[in-house]
Each structure stands twice: as structure tokens, then as C-alpha cells.
Write a protein that holds these residues in place. Structure first.
Motif, mmCIF file in Angstrom:
data_model
loop_
_atom_site.group_PDB
_atom_site.id
_atom_site.type_symbol
_atom_site.label_atom_id
_atom_site.label_comp_id
_atom_site.label_asym_id
_atom_site.label_seq_id
_atom_site.Cartn_x
_atom_site.Cartn_y
_atom_site.Cartn_z
ATOM 1 N N VAL A 237 -26.940 -8.174 50.308
ATOM 2 C CA VAL A 237 -25.940 -7.174 49.910
ATOM 3 C C VAL A 237 -24.683 -7.897 49.425
ATOM 4 C CG1 VAL A 237 -24.532 -5.223 50.673
ATOM 5 C CG2 VAL A 237 -26.851 -5.534 51.583
ATOM 6 N N LEU A 238 -24.387 -7.781 48.119
ATOM 7 C CA LEU A 238 -23.177 -8.432 47.591
ATOM 8 C C LEU A 238 -21.978 -7.492 47.709
ATOM 9 C CD1 LEU A 238 -24.759 -10.068 44.384
ATOM 10 C CD2 LEU A 238 -24.541 -11.039 46.702
ATOM 11 N N SER A 239 -22.255 -6.195 47.574
ATOM 12 C CA SER A 239 -21.235 -5.161 47.812
ATOM 13 C C SER A 239 -21.989 -3.839 47.988
ATOM 14 C CB SER A 239 -20.257 -5.051 46.627
ATOM 15 O OG SER A 239 -20.862 -4.280 45.586
ATOM 16 N N ARG A 240 -21.232 -2.741 48.214
ATOM 17 C CA ARG A 240 -21.944 -1.464 48.434
ATOM 18 C C ARG A 240 -22.500 -0.903 47.126
ATOM 19 N NH1 ARG A 240 -22.167 0.918 53.017
ATOM 20 N NH2 ARG A 240 -22.452 2.983 52.103
ATOM 21 N N SER A 241 -22.281 -1.608 46.015
ATOM 22 C CA SER A 241 -22.891 -1.152 44.746
ATOM 23 C C SER A 241 -23.515 -2.312 43.980
ATOM 24 C CB SER A 241 -21.808 -0.489 43.875
ATOM 25 O OG SER A 241 -20.784 -1.444 43.617
ATOM 26 N N HIS A 242 -23.767 -3.411 44.685
ATOM 27 C CA HIS A 242 -24.312 -4.608 44.020
ATOM 28 C C HIS A 242 -25.232 -5.343 45.005
ATOM 29 C CE1 HIS A 242 -23.392 -8.411 41.387
ATOM 30 N NE2 HIS A 242 -24.640 -7.965 41.268
ATOM 31 N N ARG A 278 -26.316 0.740 53.904
ATOM 32 C CA ARG A 278 -25.739 -0.522 53.389
ATOM 33 C C ARG A 278 -25.148 -0.383 51.980
ATOM 34 N NH1 ARG A 278 -27.945 -5.080 56.204
ATOM 35 N NH2 ARG A 278 -29.591 -4.509 57.660
ATOM 36 N N ALA A 279 -25.517 0.694 51.254
ATOM 37 C CA ALA A 279 -25.069 0.764 49.849
ATOM 38 C C ALA A 279 -24.916 2.217 49.428
ATOM 39 C CB ALA A 279 -26.089 0.060 48.947
ATOM 40 N N CYS A 283 -26.442 1.564 42.192
ATOM 41 C CA CYS A 283 -26.234 0.126 42.381
ATOM 42 C C CYS A 283 -26.713 -0.654 41.162
ATOM 43 C CB CYS A 283 -27.045 -0.372 43.570
ATOM 44 S SG CYS A 283 -26.474 0.176 45.177
#
Ligand SMILES: N[C@H](CCC[C@H](N)C(=O)O)C(=O)O
Length: 319
Positions: A237-242, A278-279, A283
Motif C-alpha cells: 500500500v503506497l497510499s489509500r489510492s495507490h 486499506r484503500a 486506485c
């Protein structure tokens, strides 16, 4: 006297960034069993064959496996067949994996399929198609920027339908269930996009580039908890949209190794990330072959995938 050889036209279409040394639209003739008749190099993730006049694939699973061979064939993750539509659909799609097995669906493949229809069949003005697949009706649409947006339908979360023997953990879905693999306990969320996916975010900070997929992948693919085998996605998980993922594909890993991308896998990853909190539902998913935009829409419960598909070369196969 050997039976007259048949010739099948194919088009190699890549969803990954095509290899710059690849012949762009060079003609390639490949006697199925022999050494390639012409140099062939491309990141051809799918070879597409078009027996338009036939409602069955024109090459056998064994021949398809040979076509996928990167040394003695075209080189592809799978072979897709464009056939006449049924049940009111414009077309029917079937696919053979590089090991000859037949999956229900292929996300990258359906983008290649749409590109094939639009570009090779030269349909003027039509850029949206309904396609009958093993996962039901799938609708790709070629956007004005050339990207292909696909309505991938609804995710399937019931363990029995995925299928998996893992028990439901959250609202009849298999979310963060424990899976013992070679003495290690992984937490997995299982999703079907017509084909089975086992998604894991690993323990603590999983660095997907550090994984030895050829070692761990087959142990998930052939795990007893997956009666139809499974595709497996390892996610960071790089971010909540990536998100960033690596995939070990059912029916491809042992023949072509870890593939560069998996469209149904990217869809399953976003569904799993939402179910695990997590997201967000929209994404960007980074794969070695390039990014895909995935959205699991709340209003219709459909998953939408947007990504590229590019013709890299075409040819005919003598078999
Ligand atoms: N190996 C997959 C089929 C291809 C799926 C993947 N290439 C995609 O883009 O969805 C399976 O056996 O379910």
C-alpha cells in the motif's frame, strides 16, 4: 502424406510497454513446432487469433502453449480467440493460458481483444463491444485517448464460488483469512473476477520487489485451499489510492514465470484493499508492466479497469 497444414492468423498485442526492439507490425511466420521463421521479440502479453467463422478455437490448448513459448513460439502469456457472439453479445472470447489451461476470464486480454476488433477489423466508429466470456458479459470501450476502459462486472466474494475452501470471515466473504504456506501464516482475502484470486498484503511492511515469486508463487497456486488453483497477488500500500502489486498467475507462472501484469488481479486487489479497509474504491495499481486505473463503484457494484493495449506485430502460424 502429412495432412495439409492449416494457417491461423494471429495478432500479438501487448498491454505492457512494448519492447523497443520489437518489430512493429512485422510479419512473423511461425511453424508451430520449429525454430521461429523470423526474429521475434516483443512484450506480447497476448496473442489474439480470430477464427471469426468458427465457434471453437482453431488451435488446441497444446498448440496454444507452443505459441506462448518465448523461445520457439510467438511469446505470450496466453492466446485469445475472437469468436462470434452468443446470447446477444457482439463477440465471444475464450483464452488458453500459456500452460494450455482455460481460465474463465482475462482482464488484460479483453483490452487486447477490444484493440484487435477496433484496429484489425476496422470497425468504423464502433468503440464499445459486448463480449461473452466465462465470467459473463464484459464490456470494453476504447476511449478517445486510446486507453481501453472495461466494465469487469461484479466481484464474486462467496468462498464456494471463488472457489476456496477457506471459511468466510466477514459478511460471507473471505477477508484476512489465515493461510498456512510452508509453515508461515499469511492473511489473505479471496476474490473472483470470474477467475480466482488470492490477495495478500503480507505481514508488516511487505516489499513486493523483494519477493522470490518463482519460489512462493507455485505454493499458493497449488494450495489445497484452492480446488481450481488460484492467481495470487502480493500487494504494497503506497497510499489509500495507490497500490503496488506483483502477481503469480495460475496457468502461466510455471511456463512463463511471473507475468508483467494481470488485469483481473488488479481488480481483485482493489476489492480486497477496500474490504480490508486499506484503500479507497478508486486506485492506481502499479504493476511491472505499467499502471492500471481501477474503480469498484458503490452504485452498481461493478469494477471498472482502464489501461493500454497496443498492437506490436501480426503474422500467421502454420500448424
Ligand atoms: N492466469 C489467469 C488468466 C489470465 C488472467 C490475467 N492475465 C488477466 O489479465 O486477468 C487465470 O488462470 O485465471
Amino acid at each position: 502424406m502429412s495432412p495439409a497444414a492449416a494457417t491461423t492468423t494471429f495478432v500479438a498485442i501487448s498491454i505492457a510497454v512494448p519492447n523497443p526492439t520489437a518489430p512493429s507490425r512485422g510479419r512473423v511466420r511461425l511453424p508451430l513446432g520449429g525454430v521461429p521463421a523470423a526474429p521475434r521479440r516483443a512484450v506480447a502479453s497476448m496473442a489474439v487469433s480470430a477464427p471469426r467463422d468458427s465457434s471453437v478455437p482453431k488451435v488446441t490448448p497444446e498448440e496454444a502453449a507452443k505459441l506462448c513459448d518465448r523461445n520457439f513460439g510467438i511469446g505470450a502469456d496466453g492466446v485469445i480467440f475472437v469468436m462470434p457472439g452468443v446470447n446477444g453479445a457482439d463477440y465471444t472470447m475464450r483464452i488458453f493460458n500459456s500452460d494450455g489451461s482455460e481460465p474463465e476470464m482475462c482482464g488484460n486480454g479483453v483490452r487486447c481483444f477490444a484493440r484487435f476488433i477496433a484496429e484489425i477489423e476496422n470497425l468504423q466508429g464502433t468503440n464499445r463491444f459486448t463480449i461473452h466470456t466465462g465470467a459473463g458479459k464484459i464490456v470494453p470501450e476504447i476511449q478517445s485517448d486510446g486507453q481501453v476502459k472495461v466494465d469487469m462486472g461484479e466481484p464474486i466474494l462467496s468462498g464456494l464460488d471463488i472457489p476456496t475452501k477457506l471459511l468466510a470471515t466477514k459478511n460471507k466473504a473471505v477477508v484476512q483469512a489465515e493461510l498456512a504456506v510452508e509453515g508461515l501464516t499469511w492473511h489473505v482475502t479471496c476474490v473472483s473476477m470470474g477467475n480466482p484470486h488470492c490477495v495478500t498484503f503480507g505481514a508488516n511492511e511487505l516489499k513486493v520487489d523483494d519477493l522470490k515469486l518463482s519460489e512462493i508463487g507455485p505454493k499458493f497456486e497449488h494450495h489445497e485451499m484452492f480446488p481450481a488453483r488460484t492467481n495470487t497477488e502480493f500487494v504494497q500500500v503506497l497510499s489509500r489510492s495507490h497500490l503496488k502489486m506483483r502477481v503469480w498467475e495460475r496457468g502461466a507462472g510455471l511456463t512463463v514465470g511471473a507475468t508483467l501484469a494481470c488485469g483481473t488481479g488488479a481488480c481483485a486487489v482493489v476489492v480486497a484493499a477496500v474490504l480490508e479497509g486499506r484503500a479507497e474504491r478508486k486506485c492506481v495499481v502499479d504493476l511491472p508492466g505499467g499502471p492500471l486505473e481501477i474503480e469498484w463503484r458503490e452504485d452498481d457494484n461493478h469494477v471498472y479497469m482502464t489501461g493500454p493495449a497496443e498492437v506490436v506485430f501480426y503474422g500467421s502460424v502454420v500448424h
